[in-house]
Motif scaffolding. Structure first.
Motif, PDB file in Angstrom:
ATOM      1  N   GLU A  90       0.809  -1.217   0.000  1.00  0.00           N
ATOM      2  CA  GLU A  90       0.000   0.000   0.000  1.00  0.00           C
ATOM      3  C   GLU A  90       0.848   1.276   0.000  1.00  0.00           C
ATOM      4  N   GLY A 103      -1.152   9.876  -2.647  1.00  0.00           N
ATOM      5  CA  GLY A 103      -2.332  10.534  -2.112  1.00  0.00           C
ATOM      6  C   GLY A 103      -3.596   9.698  -2.046  1.00  0.00           C
ATOM      7  N   THR A 104      -3.493   8.400  -2.277  1.00  0.00           N
ATOM      8  CA  THR A 104      -4.670   7.546  -2.139  1.00  0.00           C
ATOM      9  C   THR A 104      -5.076   7.518  -0.668  1.00  0.00           C
ATOM     10  N   ARG A 105      -6.354   7.568  -0.422  1.00  0.00           N
ATOM     11  CA  ARG A 105      -6.849   7.510   0.961  1.00  0.00           C
ATOM     12  C   ARG A 105      -6.435   6.181   1.597  1.00  0.00           C
ATOM     13  N   ARG A 162      -7.441  -1.521   0.905  1.00  0.00           N
ATOM     14  CA  ARG A 162      -8.327  -2.386   0.143  1.00  0.00           C
ATOM     15  C   ARG A 162      -7.640  -2.888  -1.125  1.00  0.00           C
ATOM     16  N   ARG A 163      -7.009  -1.979  -1.848  1.00  0.00           N
ATOM     17  CA  ARG A 163      -6.331  -2.360  -3.093  1.00  0.00           C
ATOM     18  C   ARG A 163      -5.114  -3.236  -2.830  1.00  0.00           C
ATOM     19  N   GLU A 168      -8.707   3.065   1.090  1.00  0.00           N
ATOM     20  CA  GLU A 168      -8.680   2.587  -0.299  1.00  0.00           C
ATOM     21  C   GLU A 168      -7.331   1.930  -0.609  1.00  0.00           C
ATOM     22  N   ALA A 169      -6.254   2.505  -0.112  1.00  0.00           N
ATOM     23  CA  ALA A 169      -4.928   1.913  -0.330  1.00  0.00           C
ATOM     24  C   ALA A 169      -4.864   0.516   0.277  1.00  0.00           C
ATOM     25  N   GLY A 182      -0.758  -0.033  -8.306  1.00  0.00           N
ATOM     26  CA  GLY A 182      -1.137   1.253  -8.887  1.00  0.00           C
ATOM     27  C   GLY A 182      -1.667   1.146 -10.300  1.00  0.00           C
ATOM     28  N   ARG A 183      -1.832  -0.083 -10.786  1.00  0.00           N
ATOM     29  CA  ARG A 183      -2.315  -0.361 -12.141  1.00  0.00           C
ATOM     30  C   ARG A 183      -1.505   0.373 -13.217  1.00  0.00           C
ATOM     31  N   LEU A 226       0.752   3.665  -3.033  1.00  0.00           N
ATOM     32  CA  LEU A 226      -0.549   4.335  -3.159  1.00  0.00           C
ATOM     33  C   LEU A 226      -0.653   5.502  -2.186  1.00  0.00           C
ATOM     34  N   LEU A 227      -0.192   5.299  -0.969  1.00  0.00           N
ATOM     35  CA  LEU A 227      -0.233   6.374   0.028  1.00  0.00           C
ATOM     36  C   LEU A 227       0.632   7.551  -0.402  1.00  0.00           C
TER      37      LEU A 227
END
Length: 150
Positions: free
Chosen positions: A21, A28-30, A36-37, A33-34, A74-75, A24-25
């Motif tokens: 995660e 700026g991913t919440r 979960r992904r 959500e980070a 991050g796809r 993602l963090l």
């Protein structure tokens, strides 16, 4: 872009989920959500049951799959993989290559893979060979009948 490092480069005090995660963090991913992904991506690489384990508690193959999950979470359109099977036994190397092939085939992700292993090179749809910094071959799987990989 995602990066799969030969030496994993996992943060030793972070769990598998935290390692995945983190990118993602950083963008700026919440946090919810980070997480979960990260969990979904770890599940995709077969590590849904190891998400809270630290790198030292994982086998080399599991660490490599965490590294792959981190690269994929991050796809990215492109994944750069430096000897992604270099530290793995042949069975785990096959699993990693199956996963990378699936991502390329089914999800359209471009995988740029560097390897010195001719068996790994034989599995890819396009092989670009270099020698002493120069391009010596660029062939697609259908053209490989007469190409020696060694």
């Amino acid at each position: 872009m995602g990066f799969v490092f030969q030496s994993f480069n996992l943060i030793p005090v972070f769990s598998a989920a935290e390692n995945v995660e983190l990118p993602l963090l950083l963008v700026g991913t919440r946090p919810r959500e980070a997480r979960r992904r990260a969990l979904a991506t770890l599940g995709r690489v077969g590590l849904g049951h190891r998400v809270e384990h630290r790198p030292s508690e994982l086998s080399g193959g599991e660490q490599q799959r965490v590294t792959i999950a981190r690269a994929l979470v991050g796809r990215p359109a492109i994944v750069w993989a430096d000897e992604p099977t270099g530290n793995l036994d042949s069975a785990m190397a096959d699993q990693v290559m199956d996963l990378l092939g699936e991502l390329n085939r089914d999800e359209g992700q471009t995988i740029v893979l560097v390897t010195h292993d001719s068996a790994i090179g034989a599995r890819v749809p396009r092989l670009i060979r270099m020698r002493d910094g120069r391009l010596v071959a660029d062939v697609r799987r259908t053209e490989r009948r007469d190409l020696a990989l060694d």
